[in-house]
Scaffold this active site. Structure first.
Site, mmCIF file in Angstrom:
data_model
loop_
_atom_site.group_PDB
_atom_site.id
_atom_site.type_symbol
_atom_site.label_atom_id
_atom_site.label_comp_id
_atom_site.label_asym_id
_atom_site.label_seq_id
_atom_site.Cartn_x
_atom_site.Cartn_y
_atom_site.Cartn_z
ATOM 1 N N GLU A 127 38.574 56.952 34.387
ATOM 2 C CA GLU A 127 38.218 57.040 35.791
ATOM 3 C C GLU A 127 38.610 58.422 36.315
ATOM 4 O OE1 GLU A 127 40.016 54.232 38.509
ATOM 5 O OE2 GLU A 127 38.829 55.009 40.162
ATOM 6 N N MET A 269 45.921 52.221 35.330
ATOM 7 C CA MET A 269 44.463 52.140 35.329
ATOM 8 C C MET A 269 44.001 50.735 34.960
ATOM 9 S SD MET A 269 41.707 53.696 35.875
ATOM 10 C CE MET A 269 40.229 52.722 35.841
ATOM 11 N N HIS A 303 48.752 45.485 41.669
ATOM 12 C CA HIS A 303 47.593 46.297 42.073
ATOM 13 C C HIS A 303 46.522 46.320 40.978
ATOM 14 C CE1 HIS A 303 45.688 49.800 44.159
ATOM 15 N NE2 HIS A 303 45.324 50.097 42.925
ATOM 16 N N GLU A 304 46.934 46.668 39.784
ATOM 17 C CA GLU A 304 45.943 46.779 38.704
ATOM 18 C C GLU A 304 45.350 45.415 38.377
ATOM 19 O OE1 GLU A 304 45.141 49.707 38.294
ATOM 20 O OE2 GLU A 304 46.951 50.673 39.064
ATOM 21 N N GLU A 326 39.920 50.917 46.283
ATOM 22 C CA GLU A 326 41.327 51.315 46.345
ATOM 23 C C GLU A 326 42.001 50.890 47.649
ATOM 24 O OE1 GLU A 326 42.863 51.879 43.865
ATOM 25 O OE2 GLU A 326 41.349 52.557 42.430
#
Ligand code: ARG
Ligand code: ZN
Length: 860
Positions: A127, A269, A303-304, A326
């Site tokens: 990314e 990621m 989060h991931e 995001e």
């Protein structure tokens, strides 16, 4: 962000067109070798546009080998290979198979984008546009592919070989080689592809979903770290459970893998089923990790994981919409941490972060809307604006429609657009659909840059005996906004009389409140509590009013920020008059806080004195040495006034148990605060307490704080502290990051220390964590970075030049720290300009660095 350089390289939102060609299926094959990896991709190619258009496959730093169409070698006259890819100008038909082969050298790839080597493993970061450094491809998020991946490699070098999705089989290839096959059933854009291969240790756990499916969880680490994964597993399971409980979202594969990587440009990621993490955000045990790192691990693992739905299952149409995944996913992880820890404390941390980092970005040369309108290098737009302000806008939506509707809206959005690439518009309209009405001006938050500054005018109306609070947006009328204003009203004794919420749509709003008595006495109003919208308010309140709010506000977050304002006010006055102004309001407020029964972590935040950057940003004043003098005076005054209280606090919280519970974290934080103040006592008689704390520490939070404080106050124990810390931890790479950082983060003239430290055998400019610990920490220390003689600037500029060759992303992000230089006094802007100009003429100036440099230079 504006850019001065050639416009042909600029990607503009208004020019966005869907990809004319798609590759819905790909078979990838890797023949792994550290120096010469061969990659082959077999694509099913189909035309999406109405008429046949040229087909372009992106490719960078690749060695082209061959191109076949439907199995036959393509005539070299039919295509062109350049530095940026392969162009087939006249594809013959609407559907065909394309097979392309190229070579890459992972060992030489120090940009840490694409396929590269870290420690003993090969891994990927794609990314936003790293996939084109692996193989020629339609490397854009609106091209979704089903991947089948074959990885072949030497068994001795690559006993573990991983990719996304499910393991479907393996073949032995003679004695020394083996190939494995992975298949991901979910179509995804290239940026979510991942590959990892190497000598890794597998650790394992499992999770049962609410529908009863058993998910295997694996964390892969380099040898020696296998004891440090427990907290990460617990965090992952909590996140999985929370997403089920809160949004009904279950994990969708049978296997979820995380790999801890030493050399990583960012935090982590969310590659489908195979998350890659900066090792410092996975590995932790109580001896070597601070409370802050435990909390970051919890938040980033969540989060991931949350990206699996918000980002992967529903993905982006283009990179302009990065905030769609995001901002939303940060909001989700903030909400998760609020639920797992203490909501007020978590909100205080998030707002402090926003104010310290995002507000300045939005007031400086890098300012851009959360939906950037153009970019040259997308890597430069992984910003606090896109992430944190983006999250504030999502929070605002949840404030406007309520969290229950928000949950419905998110479920609706995910089921409606499952498997698709969308824009922020689809998200917002989903939210509007569930509440059955549109939200005026909401979309403008995606187009307007800068933190809105609201002015508050107070007036009294005799006829009605009312006070009128008029709130006006002082900014852009091109983009009026919608705000949620949570407010409360107090009487002069501090009693709460009104608690309410208003949606302010457009440029102004008026709140009318009855006077406190027939004589028209003004009530105290507390606006935008808990920062219910991401705005700045002008100073409309008297010291007396702020002081009352700092004690009685029933919203802990608003109370905390009222106290901060009281402190900032004192600085403003003192800087204005050139002497230490009356400090009694602050002293009284602190005295009062000792009498309250606040939760320990909350109290520790309340008592933490704001840092230099925070103060200067808040006052928009960059006379760092003046502010620092006042700051030291203030801390010493608090220390000497409350010596007894701090001694008691220290004593009461001295005995801690090294576990991650709210109580124990609170104790550690409180005793550290107490110690901090005591160390500022001019008598210096408490330094031995810090030495002892470091020696007897049972938890890294204790050990490292003692060292940091001793460095900050230039204690005579400083050297001993730093040396014994090193001796104890020299084998633990992640702890050494903290050690490097502690020595340059505070105080003057640290560039000299940094110059010594970068020669340390355990420093490595190729490792981003080391670069962050040393160079970024120095550049965030205003006393050293903005030193009048320019030594801070030239030191950092020199390192940027080196990094340009090694790792352009790190070079560009380090350069961003020059953003505030235009506001500095004296010759500093001129010196900075000279230094940055020297970088601009570098022969191999990278796209990343070029864009940031151009933007900052245009502000100087
Ligand atoms: N998507 C990753 C996350 O969860 C971060 C990727 C950052 N990429 C970059 N080029 N900076 O936030
Ligand atoms: Zn993310």
């Amino acid at each position: 962000m504006t850019s001065s350089s050639s416009s042909s390289l600029v990607h503009k939102l208004e020019d966005y067109k869907p990809s004319p060609w798609l590759t819905p299926k790909v078979n990838l094959r890797f023949d792994l070798d550290l120096h010469l990896t061969v990659v082959r991709a077999e694509y099913d190619v189909i035309l999406q546009a109405e008429t046949i258009e040229p087909l372009f496959l992106y490719g960078e730093s690749l060695e082209f080998l061959s191109l076949r169409m439907d199995g036959a070698i393509l005539d070299p006259n039919e295509y062109q290979v350049t530095d940026s890819g392969i162009l087939i100008s006249h594809p013959p038909k609407k559907e065909f198979q394309l097979t392309v082969e190229n070579r890459i050298c992972p060992a030489k790839n120090t940009s840490l984008e694409g396929l590269y080597k870290s420690g003993s493993m090969l891994c990927t970061q794609n990314e936003p546009e790293g996939f084109r450094k692996i193989v020629y491809s339609i490397d854009r998020p609106d091209n979704m592919m089903r991947f089948r991946v074959t990885i072949a490699g030497e068994k001795s070098l690559f006993p573990v070989m991983l990719s996304n999705g499910n393991f479907v089989g393996e073949n032995q290839m003679g004695d020394s080689k083996r190939e494995v096959i992975w298949e991901d059933p979910f179509p995804k854009p290239s940026y979510l592809f991942a590959l990892v291969a190497g000598e890794l240790i597998e650790t394992k756990d499992s999770f049962q979903t609410k529908s009863g499916r058993e998910i295997t969880l694996k964390i892969f680490v380099e040898k020696g770290n296998e004891e440090k994964v427990g907290f990460a597993f617990d965090s992952l399971k909590k996140a999985m459970k929370w997403d089920e409980d809160t949004f009904g979202l279950e994990y969708d594969l049978d296997l979820f893998m995380i790999v801890a990587v030493e050399d990583f440009n960012m935090g982590a990621m969310e590659n489908k089923g195979l998350n890659l993490f900066n090792a410092k955000l996975v590995l932790a045990d109580k001896k070597s990790a601070t409370d802050e790192s435990f909390e970051s691990i919890l938040a980033v693992i969540a989060h991931e994981y949350f990206h699996n739905w918000t980002g992967n299952r529903v993905t982006l149409r283009n990179w302009f919409n990065l905030t769609l995944k995001e901002g939303l996913t940060v909001f989700r992880d903030q909400w998760f941490t609020e639920d797992m820890t203490d909501p007020a404390v978590k909100r205080i941390k998030d707002v402090l972060f926003l104010k310290e980092f995002q507000f300045p970005e939005d007031q400086g040369p890098m300012s851009h809307p959360i939906l950037p309108k153009s970019y040259r290098e997308m890597n430069n737009f992984y910003t606090v604006t896109v992430y944190e302000k983006g999250a504030e806008v999502i929070r605002l939506i949840s404030e406007i429609i309520g969290r229950e509707s928000f949950k419905k809206g998110l479920k609706h959005y995910l089921s409606k657009y499952d498997g698709k690439g969308v824009t922020f518009e689809e998200f917002i309209s989903s939210m509007e659909e569930v509440v059955g009405k549109s939200i005026p001006y909401l979309r403008n938050w995606y187009h307007r840059s800068g933190t809105p500054l609201l002015s508050v005018k107070e007036s009294y109306e005799k006829e009605t005996n009312e006070w009128i609070f008029e709130i006006v947006d002082t900014g852009s009328s091109e983009y009026p906004l919608v705000y949620s204003n949570s407010f409360a009203v107090f009487d002069l004794d501090g009693n709460l009389i009104i608690e309410n919420k208003r949606i302010m749509a457009g440029e102004r709003d008026q709140i009318r409140i009855s006077a406190l008595d027939p004589n028209g006495t003004k009530p105290i109003i507390s606006l935008f509590r808990s920062l219910s919208s991401p705005v700045r308010l002008d100073d409309h309140q008297s010291e007396e009013e702020i002081k009352i709010l700092a004690k009685v506000e029933t919203d802990g977050v608003a109370r905390f920020f009222a106290f901060q304002n009281l402190i900032f006010d004192w600085f403003r006055k003192s800087l204005g008059s050139g002497k230490e102004e009356d400090f009694s309001a602050i002293i009284e407020t602190i005295a009062d806080s000792f009498t309250r029964n606040w939760e320990k972590t909350y109290l520790s935040f309340y008592l933490s004195f704001p840092g230099l950057t925070q103060i200067s940003e808040n006052l928009n004043c960059y006379q760092f040495s003046k502010i620092q003098k006042l700051r030291v005076w203030a801390i010493q005054t608090i220390a000497t006034t409350f010596t007894k209280n701090f001694q008691i606090l220290l004593e009461e919280n001295r005995k801690t148990i090294p576990v991650q519970t709210k109580e124990e974290i609170g104790k550690r934080k409180l005793k550290n605060i107490a110690l901090y103040y005591l160390l500022y006592d001019p008598s210096r008689k408490f330094e031995k307490l810090a030495v002892m704390e470091q020696r007897e520490a049972k938890h890294m939070s204790e050990e490292v704080s003692a060292m940091r404080f001793l460095v900050e106050i230039e204690s005579s124990e400083k050297e001993n502290s730093v040396n014994s810390f090193f001796e104890k931890w020299k084998k633990d790479n992640l702890v050494l990051d903290v050690w490097f950082a502690a020595q340059v983060s505070s105080g003057e003239d640290r560039a000299k220390i940094a110059e010594k430290l970068e020669k340390h055998p355990q420093f490595n400019i190729r490792n981003p964590n080391k670069v962050r610990s040393l160079y970024f920490s120095l550049a965030r220390n205003p006393l050293s970075f903005h030193k009048e003689d320019g030594s801070g600037y030239s030191f950092i500029a020199e390192r940027i030049r080196l990094l340009n060759e090694i790792n352009p992303q790190m070079a560009a992000s380090l350069t961003k720290l020059f953003s505030p230089v235009s506001k500095q006094e004296g010759d500093l802007p001129k010196i900075a300009k000279k230094e940055l100009k020297k970088i601009e003429v570098l022969p191999n100036l990278s796209k990343e660095l070029g864009e940031v440099l151009g933007t900052i230079l245009s502000s100087l």
